[in-house]
Design a protein around this motif. Structure first.
Motif, PDB file in Angstrom:
ATOM      1  N   LYS A 229      80.540 151.768  71.312  1.00 30.23           N
ATOM      2  CA  LYS A 229      79.633 152.629  70.571  1.00 30.23           C
ATOM      3  C   LYS A 229      78.865 153.561  71.510  1.00 30.23           C
ATOM      4  CE  LYS A 229      77.846 150.377  66.786  1.00 30.23           C
ATOM      5  NZ  LYS A 229      76.819 149.510  66.183  1.00 30.23           N
ATOM      6  N   GLN A 230      78.510 153.035  72.682  1.00 26.81           N
ATOM      7  CA  GLN A 230      77.676 153.810  73.605  1.00 26.81           C
ATOM      8  C   GLN A 230      78.480 154.735  74.509  1.00 26.81           C
ATOM      9  OE1 GLN A 230      75.271 151.253  75.976  1.00 26.81           O
ATOM     10  NE2 GLN A 230      74.106 150.483  74.268  1.00 26.81           N
ATOM     11  N   THR A 231      79.792 154.485  74.605  1.00 25.18           N
ATOM     12  CA  THR A 231      80.562 155.216  75.596  1.00 25.18           C
ATOM     13  C   THR A 231      81.472 156.227  74.915  1.00 25.18           C
ATOM     14  OG1 THR A 231      80.595 153.134  76.783  1.00 25.18           O
ATOM     15  CG2 THR A 231      81.966 154.886  77.657  1.00 25.18           C
ATOM     16  N   ALA A 232      81.238 157.510  75.170  1.00 22.91           N
ATOM     17  CA  ALA A 232      82.101 158.543  74.604  1.00 22.91           C
ATOM     18  C   ALA A 232      83.513 158.351  75.143  1.00 22.91           C
ATOM     19  CB  ALA A 232      81.574 159.918  74.976  1.00 22.91           C
ATOM     20  N   GLY A 233      84.492 158.351  74.254  1.00 21.23           N
ATOM     21  CA  GLY A 233      85.877 158.155  74.678  1.00 21.23           C
ATOM     22  C   GLY A 233      86.265 156.700  74.807  1.00 21.23           C
ATOM     23  N   GLY A 234      85.419 155.812  74.313  1.00 19.48           N
ATOM     24  CA  GLY A 234      85.673 154.380  74.470  1.00 19.48           C
ATOM     25  C   GLY A 234      86.694 153.843  73.475  1.00 19.48           C
ATOM     26  N   ILE A 235      87.444 152.830  73.918  1.00 13.69           N
ATOM     27  CA  ILE A 235      88.324 152.094  73.006  1.00 13.69           C
ATOM     28  C   ILE A 235      88.183 150.612  73.322  1.00 13.69           C
ATOM     29  CG2 ILE A 235      90.355 152.337  74.523  1.00 13.69           C
ATOM     30  CD1 ILE A 235      92.032 152.418  71.892  1.00 13.69           C
ATOM     31  N   GLY A 236      88.148 149.776  72.284  1.00 13.45           N
ATOM     32  CA  GLY A 236      88.021 148.335  72.495  1.00 13.45           C
ATOM     33  C   GLY A 236      88.766 147.604  71.396  1.00 13.45           C
ATOM     34  N   TYR A 237      88.570 146.295  71.305  1.00  9.61           N
ATOM     35  CA  TYR A 237      89.178 145.533  70.217  1.00  9.61           C
ATOM     36  C   TYR A 237      88.199 144.445  69.799  1.00  9.61           C
ATOM     37  CZ  TYR A 237      90.113 142.389  74.101  1.00  9.61           C
ATOM     38  OH  TYR A 237      89.963 141.593  75.211  1.00  9.61           O
ATOM     39  N   ASP A 238      88.171 144.160  68.516  1.00  6.10           N
ATOM     40  CA  ASP A 238      87.255 143.145  68.001  1.00  6.10           C
ATOM     41  C   ASP A 238      87.889 142.475  66.793  1.00  6.10           C
ATOM     42  OD1 ASP A 238      84.884 142.300  69.135  1.00  6.10           O
ATOM     43  OD2 ASP A 238      83.900 144.226  68.775  1.00  6.10           O
ATOM     44  N   GLU A 239      87.337 141.327  66.402  1.00  5.83           N
ATOM     45  CA  GLU A 239      87.795 140.702  65.174  1.00  5.83           C
ATOM     46  C   GLU A 239      87.452 141.625  64.016  1.00  5.83           C
ATOM     47  OE1 GLU A 239      85.039 137.888  66.779  1.00  5.83           O
ATOM     48  OE2 GLU A 239      86.260 139.209  67.981  1.00  5.83           O
ATOM     49  N   TYR A 240      88.330 141.654  63.019  1.00  2.00           N
ATOM     50  CA  TYR A 240      88.116 142.523  61.860  1.00  2.00           C
ATOM     51  C   TYR A 240      86.802 142.187  61.166  1.00  2.00           C
ATOM     52  CZ  TYR A 240      88.740 144.398  57.151  1.00  2.00           C
ATOM     53  OH  TYR A 240      88.557 145.040  55.950  1.00  2.00           O
ATOM     54  N   ALA A 241      86.529 140.889  60.994  1.00  2.00           N
ATOM     55  CA  ALA A 241      85.310 140.487  60.290  1.00  2.00           C
ATOM     56  C   ALA A 241      84.088 141.084  60.972  1.00  2.00           C
ATOM     57  CB  ALA A 241      85.199 138.966  60.245  1.00  2.00           C
ATOM     58  N   TYR A 242      84.079 141.017  62.303  1.00  2.00           N
ATOM     59  CA  TYR A 242      82.936 141.562  63.035  1.00  2.00           C
ATOM     60  C   TYR A 242      82.878 143.079  62.899  1.00  2.00           C
ATOM     61  CZ  TYR A 242      79.526 142.425  66.608  1.00  2.00           C
ATOM     62  OH  TYR A 242      78.404 142.836  67.246  1.00  2.00           O
ATOM     63  N   ALA A 243      84.044 143.736  63.045  1.00  2.00           N
ATOM     64  CA  ALA A 243      84.101 145.194  62.978  1.00  2.00           C
ATOM     65  C   ALA A 243      83.684 145.689  61.595  1.00  2.00           C
ATOM     66  CB  ALA A 243      85.513 145.673  63.307  1.00  2.00           C
ATOM     67  N   GLU A 244      84.156 144.975  60.557  1.00  2.00           N
ATOM     68  CA  GLU A 244      83.869 145.373  59.185  1.00  2.00           C
ATOM     69  C   GLU A 244      82.371 145.234  58.888  1.00  2.00           C
ATOM     70  OE1 GLU A 244      85.793 146.661  57.006  1.00  2.00           O
ATOM     71  OE2 GLU A 244      84.613 146.467  55.164  1.00  2.00           O
ATOM     72  N   GLN A 245      81.813 144.089  59.269  1.00  2.00           N
ATOM     73  CA  GLN A 245      80.411 143.845  58.942  1.00  2.00           C
ATOM     74  C   GLN A 245      79.461 144.725  59.746  1.00  2.00           C
ATOM     75  OE1 GLN A 245      80.481 139.599  59.395  1.00  2.00           O
ATOM     76  NE2 GLN A 245      81.947 139.524  57.723  1.00  2.00           N
ATOM     77  N   ASN A 246      79.915 145.236  60.877  1.00  2.00           N
ATOM     78  CA  ASN A 246      79.054 146.094  61.684  1.00  2.00           C
ATOM     79  C   ASN A 246      79.463 147.562  61.602  1.00  2.00           C
ATOM     80  OD1 ASN A 246      77.118 144.211  63.228  1.00  2.00           O
ATOM     81  ND2 ASN A 246      79.110 143.202  63.331  1.00  2.00           N
ATOM     82  N   HIS A 247      80.327 147.877  60.658  1.00  3.37           N
ATOM     83  CA  HIS A 247      80.733 149.257  60.386  1.00  3.37           C
ATOM     84  C   HIS A 247      81.241 149.967  61.632  1.00  3.37           C
ATOM     85  CE1 HIS A 247      78.817 148.432  56.595  1.00  3.37           C
ATOM     86  NE2 HIS A 247      77.704 148.132  57.238  1.00  3.37           N
ATOM     87  N   LEU A 248      82.118 149.322  62.361  1.00  5.69           N
ATOM     88  CA  LEU A 248      82.716 149.961  63.530  1.00  5.69           C
ATOM     89  C   LEU A 248      83.888 150.820  63.058  1.00  5.69           C
ATOM     90  CD1 LEU A 248      82.841 146.844  65.863  1.00  5.69           C
ATOM     91  CD2 LEU A 248      81.007 148.500  65.604  1.00  5.69           C
ATOM     92  N   SER A 249      84.209 151.846  63.815  1.00  2.42           N
ATOM     93  CA  SER A 249      85.342 152.674  63.391  1.00  2.42           C
ATOM     94  C   SER A 249      86.605 152.128  64.026  1.00  2.42           C
ATOM     95  CB  SER A 249      85.124 154.121  63.799  1.00  2.42           C
ATOM     96  OG  SER A 249      84.874 154.227  65.161  1.00  2.42           O
ATOM     97  N   TYR A 250      87.496 151.626  63.167  1.00  5.93           N
ATOM     98  CA  TYR A 250      88.717 151.037  63.694  1.00  5.93           C
ATOM     99  C   TYR A 250      89.925 151.910  63.381  1.00  5.93           C
ATOM    100  CZ  TYR A 250      87.803 148.892  59.132  1.00  5.93           C
ATOM    101  OH  TYR A 250      87.451 148.664  57.838  1.00  5.93           O
ATOM    102  N   ALA A 251      90.973 151.717  64.178  1.00  2.74           N
ATOM    103  CA  ALA A 251      92.169 152.544  64.066  1.00  2.74           C
ATOM    104  C   ALA A 251      93.162 151.907  63.104  1.00  2.74           C
ATOM    105  CB  ALA A 251      92.802 152.701  65.438  1.00  2.74           C
ATOM    106  N   ARG A 252      94.089 152.718  62.586  1.00  4.34           N
ATOM    107  CA  ARG A 252      95.243 152.185  61.868  1.00  4.34           C
ATOM    108  C   ARG A 252      96.366 151.968  62.878  1.00  4.34           C
ATOM    109  NH1 ARG A 252      96.446 156.470  57.568  1.00  4.34           N
ATOM    110  NH2 ARG A 252      95.435 157.819  59.090  1.00  4.34           N
ATOM    111  N   MET A 253      97.315 151.129  62.507  1.00  3.72           N
ATOM    112  CA  MET A 253      98.377 150.797  63.462  1.00  3.72           C
ATOM    113  C   MET A 253      99.751 151.009  62.833  1.00  3.72           C
ATOM    114  SD  MET A 253      97.036 149.550  66.364  1.00  3.72           S
ATOM    115  CE  MET A 253      98.506 148.849  67.062  1.00  3.72           C
ATOM    116  N   VAL A 254     100.723 151.281  63.684  1.00  5.23           N
ATOM    117  CA  VAL A 254     102.120 151.284  63.242  1.00  5.23           C
ATOM    118  C   VAL A 254     102.630 149.858  63.427  1.00  5.23           C
ATOM    119  CG1 VAL A 254     104.418 152.211  63.639  1.00  5.23           C
ATOM    120  CG2 VAL A 254     102.401 153.663  63.992  1.00  5.23           C
ATOM    121  N   ASN A 255     103.140 149.247  62.358  1.00  4.45           N
ATOM    122  CA  ASN A 255     103.538 147.844  62.462  1.00  4.45           C
ATOM    123  C   ASN A 255     105.002 147.682  62.859  1.00  4.45           C
ATOM    124  OD1 ASN A 255     105.007 148.288  60.155  1.00  4.45           O
ATOM    125  ND2 ASN A 255     103.611 147.171  58.799  1.00  4.45           N
ATOM    126  N   ALA A 256     105.453 146.436  62.885  1.00  2.00           N
ATOM    127  CA  ALA A 256     106.811 146.144  63.356  1.00  2.00           C
ATOM    128  C   ALA A 256     107.872 146.832  62.501  1.00  2.00           C
ATOM    129  CB  ALA A 256     107.042 144.638  63.366  1.00  2.00           C
TER     130      ALA A 256
END
Lengths: 324, 351
Positions: free
Chosen positions: B212-239
């Protein structure tokens, strides 16, 4: 006790019973103090021995190369302590480079220049700084200081000092906000109160007679500090610095927040790194496998040795200056 | 030689556990467990409901998977919970039964100027190259190709990962290993790995805040945590080559397409599963329990609680953004419980 005995019995007529009791009390007191002193030594040795035992699997596997290996791969079970050692020493060096001059400045101001009415409030403020838990420094460093450094200070450093030959490599790379420099700054603030309060106390031990005579001879404040106060309190000053350095070397929580926790060595002070204590705090709970756990304990052993070496060097320095 | 340290740790945790027992809130019949932080919110919710209906409480210490395994090995708790399944050898060495308890997802989170939450699309290969430091700018052709409609800045990518050992890291790196041979070869997957680049942050909240604090940052988190804290997550291309958004549906799809029946000891890591709708970085938490428990009564009480949770806990888990284990898998699990025995008889028979 001897005094009370003399008062209760006629002079020279202490009964045998009383005398024996006081001898026994004396003996018990001696044993108690001896026991306390021994306990410290035993605990020190106990810590040392248990660290060596815990670190043994890692030391047996990697030998001395553990110290100069940079890789830290839990998956491949290759562990080396070079990056945490480097991070520990560099952050402590930054902390000392910033902390010592400021602490001395505060102490000199408080003892020589400051008006009487201000001495207490400033003194108390500094002591309160020492009472702030390290986790608070960590949070502050992470949420306030790091973004500020990232947006304001680090781009400036990269664009100016980063272009200077030789020292430029120290300020290269991207402004992450967190890293060696940020950790060093947070540590500097944390060691400030320790060094300041000891420095102030030892400055105050300088006899008024000496100080007033120096002023009487027409010395300026700077000359008094330089030629009277500092030489007189040298031993105490080194003690204060060592106490601060000891804290900086071992500080865990605050550093973990702002160091960036990566087992890599890069020339830039702006890049993320890790320290010995931060690595242990981060990884110990989830370290599975004997070699991993043991490598973390070995890191602890190295920190123990570094701290010990720093203290020994300080003592040696003191003895040398005393002899001169 | 490690035994000394280990026994010290065990002794300390035993003391902690016994003091916890002495607290008036916990009665002797309470179930004791320790481990994964990933599953903790779900356990807490289930335990509260279970306590009101049966009077039996759960004393779960969310100290991390590694700690949970150590504690159940030392028998200071009845069960352990881990985000990384134990191998067959480890299980038989300790005499454990292992079964999955809950599932969830892991999402890449980002902070790119001008790109809104959910707009960015990534695939496994690209993600692996970002985390290896091979892709360093957001407008790299590999990312641009996946996002033809986005205007990506030339900003540097700041990689953020967990600094503490974590089941989230295990599942994330497992996915990258499946997608990139180079990643598998050089870095591999575990609860902590040798990250080639990036900043380490402690805990889910550490990663989230650093991104959140770093421009250009990318990370990974559990969905539950990301969802409840309104983080912006990416979509993925699956198998299957389809673009999917993280949601309970796509996690459930990954779970149901996994080959649970064919795996010994339920050792299935549900990353990169087949299926058009499957989210590629799904994760599960397993429970470990002794095959021949010292305290058969305690083991039976724990199994009874798990059985109740499989049957009644689905909605509570959903409300917390986790996915319950599919019914057909639950049947297999409850069948496997016949291996938990005391004097030759199963301690608990599911109805």
């Amino acid at each position: 006790m001897a005094v009370t005995l003399d008062m209760s019995a006629p002079a020279g007529l202490v009964s045998e019973k009383q005398a024996r009791r006081s001898i026994r009390a004396d003996r018990a007191f001696f044993l108690l103090t001896l026991g306390s002193a021994t306990l410290v030594v035993v605990m020190l040795l106990g810590v040392m021995v248990s660290l060596v035992i815990g670190a043994w699997p890692a030391l047996a596997k990697f030998g001395f190369s553990f110290i100069w290996t940079e890789r830290w791969s839990p998956v491949k079970e290759i562990f080396g302590a070079l990056a945490p050692i480097y991070g520990t020493l560099v952050t402590s060096a930054i902390a000392m480079a910033i902390g010592i001059p400021i602490s001395f400045g505060i102490a000199i101001f408080l003892t020589e220049i400051c008006p009487q009415g201000l001495r207490r409030p400033i003194g108390i403020a500094i002591e309160l700084l020492a009472g702030i838990p390290s986790i608070i420094y960590g949070l502050w460093g992470f949420f306030i200081l790091a973004p500020f450094l990232q947006t304001s200070v680090q781009p400036f450093l990269i664009n100016t000092l980063g272009n200077v030959p030789v020292i430029g490599v120290l300020f290269g790379g991207a402004p992450y906000g967190i890293g060696l420099l940020t950790a060093g700054i947070v540590l500097a603030i944390m060691v400030l109160p320790f060094i300041t309060s000891i420095t102030r106390d030892v400055f105050l031990t300088v006899p008024v007679l000496l100080r007033e005579s120096a002023y009487g001879m027409g010395m300026t404040t700077w000359e008094v500090v330089r030629n009277i106060v500092i030489p007189y309190s040298r031993v105490g000053l080194v003690g204060g610095i060592m106490l601060g350095l000891g804290r900086a070397l071992g500080e865990t929580m605050a550093v973990t927040f702002v160091i960036g926790n990566s087992h890599r060595i890069s020339a830039s002070l702006l890049s993320p790194s890790t320290t010995i204590s931060a690595a242990i705090a981060n990884e110990f709970t989830e370290a599975t496998g004997q070699l991993y756990t043991s490598s973390l304990v070995a890191l602890g052993l190295i920190l123990f040795v570094i701290t010990f070496a720093v203290l020994a060097a300080a003592k040696w320095l003191l003895i040398r200056t005393e002899l001169k | 030689m490690m035994n000394f340290i280990r026994s010290t740790i065990v002794a300390a945790t035993a003391i902690a556990a016994s003091t916890a027992m002495m607290m008036p809130a916990a009665s002797a019949a309470d179930i004791s467990g320790a481990g994964s932080t990933f599953i903790y919110p779900v356990f807490a919710k289930w335990a509260a409901t279970y306590k009101t209906s049966t009077g039996i409480g759960l004393n779960y210490q969310s100290i991390g998977s590694g700690g949970g395994i150590k504690q159940v090995e030392a028998k200071t708790v009845t069960f352990g919970a881990t985000d990384k399944p134990l191998s067959d050898a480890e299980l038989s060495k300790n005499g454990f039964v292992q079964f999955p308890m809950i599932m969830g997802g892991i999402v890449p989170i980002y902070n790119i100027e001008g790109v809104k939450p959910g707009e960015l699309v990534l695939d496994g290969k690209t993600l692996a190259e970002i985390y290896m430091g091979k892709i360093t700018k957001w407008n790299d052709p590999a990312i641009a190709k996946l996002n033809p409609d986005l205007k990506l800045p030339s900003a540097a990518i700041v990689v953020v990962h967990r600094s503490d050992g974590s089941g989230t890291t295990f599942n994330f790196t497992d996915y990258l290993s499946k997608e990139s041979a180079e990643w598998k070869d050089q870095i591999g997957s575990d609860t902590a790995v040798e990250w080639p680049v990036g900043i380490g942050s402690k805990g889910s909240e550490g990663v989230a805040n650093t991104v959140k604090q770093t421009a250009g940052g990318i990370g990974y988190d559990e969905y539950a945590y990301a969802e409840q804290n309104h983080l912006s997550y990416a979509r993925m291309v699956n198998a299957a080559g389809k673009i999917v958004a993280p949601s309970l549906d796509t996690f459930a799809s990954a779970a149901s397409n996994a080959d649970w029946a064919g795996a010994k000891n339920f050792h299935v890591i549900i990353t990169n599963q087949p299926g058009d709708k499957s989210w590629p970085i799904a994760a599960s938490t397993w429970v470990l329990i002794h095959k021949q428990p010292d305290d058969a009564q305690a083991a039976a009480t724990a199994l009874k609680f798990f059985s109740w949770a499989y049957k009644n806990g689905g909605d509570a888990a959903k409300a917390l953004d986790y996915v319950a284990i599919p019914d057909n898998v639950v049947k297999l699990i409850e069948k496997s419980w016949s291996n938990v025995t005391a004097s030759g008889k199963p301690v608990y028979a599911a109805e």
